[in-house]
Scaffold this active site. Structure first.
Site, PDB file in Angstrom:
ATOM      1  N   GLU A 262       0.888  -1.170   0.000  1.00 18.17           N
ATOM      2  CA  GLU A 262       0.000   0.000   0.000  1.00 18.17           C
ATOM      3  C   GLU A 262       0.916   1.207   0.000  1.00 18.17           C
ATOM      4  O   GLU A 262       1.463   1.569   1.034  1.00 18.17           O
ATOM      5  CB  GLU A 262      -0.874   0.006   1.259  1.00 18.17           C
ATOM      6  CG  GLU A 262      -1.866  -1.125   1.347  1.00 18.17           C
ATOM      7  CD  GLU A 262      -2.954  -1.025   0.306  1.00 18.17           C
ATOM      8  OE1 GLU A 262      -3.225   0.092  -0.175  1.00 18.17           O
ATOM      9  OE2 GLU A 262      -3.527  -2.073  -0.033  1.00 18.17           O
ATOM     10  N   CYS A 301      -2.300   9.127   2.716  1.00 17.88           N
ATOM     11  CA  CYS A 301      -1.989   8.500   1.419  1.00 17.88           C
ATOM     12  C   CYS A 301      -3.068   8.757   0.378  1.00 17.88           C
ATOM     13  O   CYS A 301      -2.797   8.718  -0.812  1.00 17.88           O
ATOM     14  CB  CYS A 301      -1.804   7.004   1.614  1.00 17.88           C
ATOM     15  SG  CYS A 301      -3.205   6.222   2.430  1.00 17.88           S
TER      16      CYS A 301
HETATM   17  P1  NAP Z   1       8.497   4.785   4.399  1.00 15.85           P
HETATM   18  O1  NAP Z   1       9.665   5.629   4.619  1.00 15.85           O
HETATM   19  O2  NAP Z   1       8.415   4.012   3.143  1.00 15.85           O
HETATM   20  O3  NAP Z   1       8.416   3.807   5.653  1.00 15.85           O
HETATM   21  C1  NAP Z   1       7.343   2.927   5.820  1.00 15.85           C
HETATM   22  C2  NAP Z   1       7.752   1.764   6.700  1.00 15.85           C
HETATM   23  O4  NAP Z   1       8.707   0.977   6.004  1.00 15.85           O
HETATM   24  C3  NAP Z   1       8.410   2.184   7.983  1.00 15.85           C
HETATM   25  O5  NAP Z   1       7.960   1.344   9.029  1.00 15.85           O
HETATM   26  C4  NAP Z   1       9.883   1.964   7.691  1.00 15.85           C
HETATM   27  O6  NAP Z   1      10.584   1.711   8.878  1.00 15.85           O
HETATM   28  C5  NAP Z   1       9.825   0.734   6.832  1.00 15.85           C
HETATM   29  N1  NAP Z   1      11.006   0.500   6.008  1.00 15.85           N
HETATM   30  C6  NAP Z   1      11.778   1.403   5.382  1.00 15.85           C
HETATM   31  N2  NAP Z   1      12.767   0.775   4.710  1.00 15.85           N
HETATM   32  C7  NAP Z   1      12.602  -0.546   4.909  1.00 15.85           C
HETATM   33  C8  NAP Z   1      13.284  -1.708   4.474  1.00 15.85           C
HETATM   34  N3  NAP Z   1      14.348  -1.627   3.693  1.00 15.85           N
HETATM   35  N4  NAP Z   1      12.837  -2.922   4.877  1.00 15.85           N
HETATM   36  C9  NAP Z   1      11.752  -3.017   5.663  1.00 15.85           C
HETATM   37  N5  NAP Z   1      11.058  -1.936   6.106  1.00 15.85           N
HETATM   38  C10 NAP Z   1      11.477  -0.719   5.730  1.00 15.85           C
HETATM   39  O7  NAP Z   1       7.146   5.621   4.475  1.00 15.85           O
HETATM   40  P2  NAP Z   1       6.696   6.681   5.603  1.00 15.85           P
HETATM   41  O8  NAP Z   1       7.507   7.909   5.422  1.00 15.85           O
HETATM   42  O9  NAP Z   1       6.648   6.054   6.945  1.00 15.85           O
HETATM   43  O10 NAP Z   1       5.204   6.945   5.198  1.00 15.85           O
HETATM   44  C11 NAP Z   1       4.818   7.896   4.251  1.00 15.85           C
HETATM   45  C12 NAP Z   1       4.502   7.247   2.943  1.00 15.85           C
HETATM   46  O11 NAP Z   1       3.573   6.191   3.141  1.00 15.85           O
HETATM   47  C13 NAP Z   1       3.836   8.208   1.984  1.00 15.85           C
HETATM   48  O12 NAP Z   1       4.461   8.074   0.739  1.00 15.85           O
HETATM   49  C14 NAP Z   1       2.390   7.734   1.927  1.00 15.85           C
HETATM   50  O13 NAP Z   1       1.739   8.016   0.709  1.00 15.85           O
HETATM   51  C15 NAP Z   1       2.500   6.289   2.186  1.00 15.85           C
HETATM   52  N6  NAP Z   1       1.280   5.733   2.803  1.00 15.85           N
HETATM   53  C16 NAP Z   1       0.505   4.877   2.087  1.00 15.85           C
HETATM   54  C17 NAP Z   1      -0.658   4.375   2.635  1.00 15.85           C
HETATM   55  C18 NAP Z   1      -1.557   3.419   1.879  1.00 15.85           C
HETATM   56  O14 NAP Z   1      -2.467   2.864   2.499  1.00 15.85           O
HETATM   57  N7  NAP Z   1      -1.349   3.206   0.616  1.00 15.85           N
HETATM   58  C19 NAP Z   1      -1.027   4.735   3.936  1.00 15.85           C
HETATM   59  C20 NAP Z   1      -0.199   5.603   4.632  1.00 15.85           C
HETATM   60  C21 NAP Z   1       0.960   6.094   4.063  1.00 15.85           C
HETATM   61  P3  NAP Z   1      12.041   2.363   9.159  1.00 15.85           P
HETATM   62  O15 NAP Z   1      11.915   3.818   8.878  1.00 15.85           O
HETATM   63  O16 NAP Z   1      12.309   2.026  10.584  1.00 15.85           O
HETATM   64  O17 NAP Z   1      12.991   1.670   8.219  1.00 15.85           O
END
Ligand code: NAP
Length: 685
Positions: A262, A301
């Protein structure tokens, strides 16, 4: 949280114990004040022990429960969390979220648990497998059939969550995941992990879930996917960039781990060409864009990143949105009158400002200053506050279709025809949610059909549904959430779909008796049991799948047909006018009413005395297969197909297979009769 020296360090919840990470962790700060709230470890927990506990303790315990029992847990958990919501709200404020933002996250999340509970009891059986459709005949003799069914995978579900919904993000996955029989490991994003940690503490303290059903991983993701294997599932929510990284992980590429993504998306809202500033749809559109820009400070999102409007209305639209944005007070989320709180962190604000800079390559700022904002109730220097920023795209701008500013930012762009509006929407390369604001059904049809292939959900908003509409950006537990392409290609929620999605579908082949034995549902062609006692005299305790009654026969007379026509008023010519009925290509003469046949069949199988059968609550799948004419003899065979006791009632549902045949043995009608039958008879005092 425990205090490691001065700093409260978030703890893992592993195998039923709270485990303090070995390192000091890094500070997590209040989004509005910069004060330290907690510390987040940069080490990983013992992933082997965590996955082993889920596999060996949590999974078996969950899968021993029926769907109805799992649903009961979810409802009880929802109630428990509702009673402790205040604790979560207190922490939610520290993430920069206003009380209204927090309600979407906390009460919204709890609502998804209740919704999953309802799916469990209403749409799933009181069993551990789900049948998918009717049996499929595979041989001419009827001795070889196929049956699709869903069963629980014996794996673990790992939630990797984004920062913006620390409660909803967990619960929207927890409900369907637990229903599907998968123990959960939750890995929250660091920024707001202290809210998720409190949530998991509330769940653990409740003692409601079986041991091992939920564990918490608050630390580095190093090695996380490597600890998984065939049958495990990763439910990822976050940026498209991280999603792409996970897709290429060995565990996913060749290790048999399934991955749901997602991700982010450049959602659009389209103002229909029919809408003028005097129409109610005009205000609905403007309000929609502003709400999506400012709710959660745009860190959502599904937020509207692209407002697509008719070229001739663009100036007026920008003016109207700007006027409304000017009424948005930015400040400390707990301060009086504040409509928009802070972004989650100063780093996040830097990221959003950088995204605005990229957008400015081809768009101009029409409202707001990305670099400064007037702040109420807080120090503008210390908190991650930002003004809402509205951009106006220049001719041929490409950045708005590419850059996601995950903050209070939206770009207005123009179209000249409905086709062009669809083309612009599609340039986002796959989105979670789109909306169309129009009162013209033709515009709605053309836009929705154009948008649907590129969107997971499309809202058509107008004066008629506005009062009840949940709005552009709100994912609902009863509807699918997810979208194609950039949005990740995942699918969550959507009622029972979100549960089945996490289970294994198998096609089982065998004889009718074997299919009946495997599924617990009587299958046409399998053995029937007639022990001489009318099945209507048997309580649920005595009744067995396959119990049957074959009735005597009854002749259908012309008088019966005439009487039924006159009595009911159904004097359709095929039942009353021989001359006209003869011309009918299907009948060639007067035929009995289908409902007469079904009524006569009831007269043939019913046992009339008071007894364990309490009521008939309907029929399913009724088909009239062969016309019945005056002089035909009919008989019925009724067989117990499925028995479903109700947990909190002293009766249950019995589904009967009914086949009405004529003297040649040809089926004239087939259907399922649905009854309520007492668990014991005579009833226990
Ligand atoms: P993110 O930087 O991609 O991080 C999301 C999650 O992934 C965090 O828990 C992060 O933990 C983890 N992560 C990062 N690198 C990883 C890796 N190599 N292996 C495993 N896990 C990893 O996103 P965010 O900044 O938290 O959230 C914002 C984004 O999420 C926006 O782009 C938004 O559009 C999207 N979003 C989408 C939805 C949906 O339902 N489609 C809902 C909410 C948000 P760590 O930082 O500890 O690595």
């Amino acid at each position: 949280m425990t205090s490691a020296g001065k700093t409260p360090l978030l703890e893992h919840y592993l195998a039923g114990r709270w485990v303090t990470p070995a390192d000091e962790g890094v500070p997590l700060r209040d989004a509005s004040t910069g004060e330290e709230v907690a510390r987040f470890s940069q080490t990983a927990p013992d992933l082997g022990a965590m996955t082993r506990h889920a596999r060996e303790v949590g999974g078996p315990a969950l899968r021993a429960l029926t769907f109805h029992e799992r649903a009961g847990l979810l409802k009880a958990l929802g109630k428990h969390l509702g009673e402790h919501a205040a604790e979560l709200h207190e922490l939610s404020l520290r993430t920069g979220a206003t009380r209204a933002d927090g309600t979407g996250d906390i009460e919204g999340g709890i609502a998804t648990l209740f919704a999953a509970g309802s799916v469990g009891t209403r749409e799933l059986p009181d069993d551990t497998i789900v049948l998918d459709g009717p049996p499929v005949p595979l041989g001419k003799g009827g001795t070889f059939l196929g049956q699709h069914l869903f069963s629980a995978r014996d794996g673990v579900m790992v939630q990797v969550n984004a920062f913006n919904f620390p409660v909803w993000g967990v619960l929207e996955k927890l409900g369907p995941g637990l229903l599907a029989g998968l123990p959960q490991i939750v890995k929250p994003a660091p920024q707001t992990a202290y809210v998720t940690e409190r949530l998991v503490r509330l769940v653990a303290d409740s003692g409601l879930l079986p041991a091992g059903a939920l564990q918490l991983h608050v630390g580095s993701t190093d090695g996380l996917l490597g600890a998984l294997t065939v049958g495990d599932h990763v439910a990822f929510t976050g940026s498209a960039r991280t999603g792409a990284l996970l897709r290429t992980h060995d565990a996913v590429v060749g290790g048999g781990v399934t991955l749901g993504v997602e991700a982010d998306s450049l959602n659009c809202s389209i103002l229909g060409p029919d809408v003028t500033p005097d129409d109610p749809e005009w205000d609905l559109f403007v309000k929609g864009v502003v709400t999506e820009m400012t709710y959660k400070a745009g860190q959502k999102c599904t937020a509207i990143r692209r407002a697509i409007v008719p070229a001739r209305r663009a100036d007026e639209v920008v003016e109207a949105i700007s006027a409304r944005l000017a009424r948005t007070t930015v400040g400390h989320p707990a301060a009086d009158g504040v409509r928009m709180g802070a972004l989650v962190s100063l780093e996040q604000r830097d990221t959003v400002r950088a995204a605005v800079e990229r957008l400015r390559a081809s768009s101009r700022v029409a409202y707001g200053d990305p670099a400064s904002v007037e702040v109420t109730g807080a120090d503008a220097e210390r908190g991650a506050f930002m003004s809402p920023v509205l951009l106006r795209a220049g001719e041929g701008a490409s950045e708005p279709h590419d850059v996601e500013p995950f903050g209070p930012v939206s770009t207005v762009m123009t179209y000249s025809s409905v086709e062009e509006a669809v083309e612009l929407a599609a340039r986002g390369r796959g989105s979670l949610a789109g909306s169309v604001v129009t009162h013209d059904p033709v515009v709605a049809r053309d836009l929705v059909r154009g948008l649907a292939p590129h969107h997971g959900r499309v809202l058509v908003l107008d004066r008629d549904d506005a009062g009840e509409s949940t709005g552009h950006g709100v994912p609902l537990p009863t509807l699918v959430h997810g979208g194609p392409g950039r949005a990740g290609g995942g699918e969550e929620m959507g009622g029972v779909r979100g549960v089945l999605h996490l289970m294994q579908r198998s096609a089982v082949q065998g004889s009718p008796d074997m299919i009946t034995a495997v599924t617990g549902r009587w299958t046409t062609g399998s053995r029937r049991r007639d022990d001489g006692t009318h099945p209507f005299r048997k309580s649920l305790a005595e009744l067995r799948v396959g119990d049957t009654i074959a009735s005597g026969s009854r002749r259908v007379s012309l008088e019966d047909i005439e009487h039924f026509a006159e009595f009911t008023g159904d004097t359709f010519y095929a039942h009353t006018d021989e001359e006209a009925a003869r011309q009918n290509p299907l009948f060639g003469g007067i035929v009995a009413h289908g409902y007469l046949v079904v009524s006569l069949a009831a007269g043939l199988f019913v046992q009339p005395d008071p007894g364990p059968v309490l009521a008939n609550f309907g029929v399913d799948s009724l088909r009239f297969l062969t016309p019945v004419k005056a002089g035909d003899d009919i008989a019925v065979t009724l067989t117990v197909k499925q028995i479903t006791p109700r947990a909190r009632a002293d009766y249950g549902e019995v589904r009967w297979d009914a086949v009405v045949t004529n003297a040649d043995g040809a089926p004239v009608a087939t259907y399922d009769v649905l009854t309520l039958v007492a668990k014991t008879w005579p009833p226990a005092d």
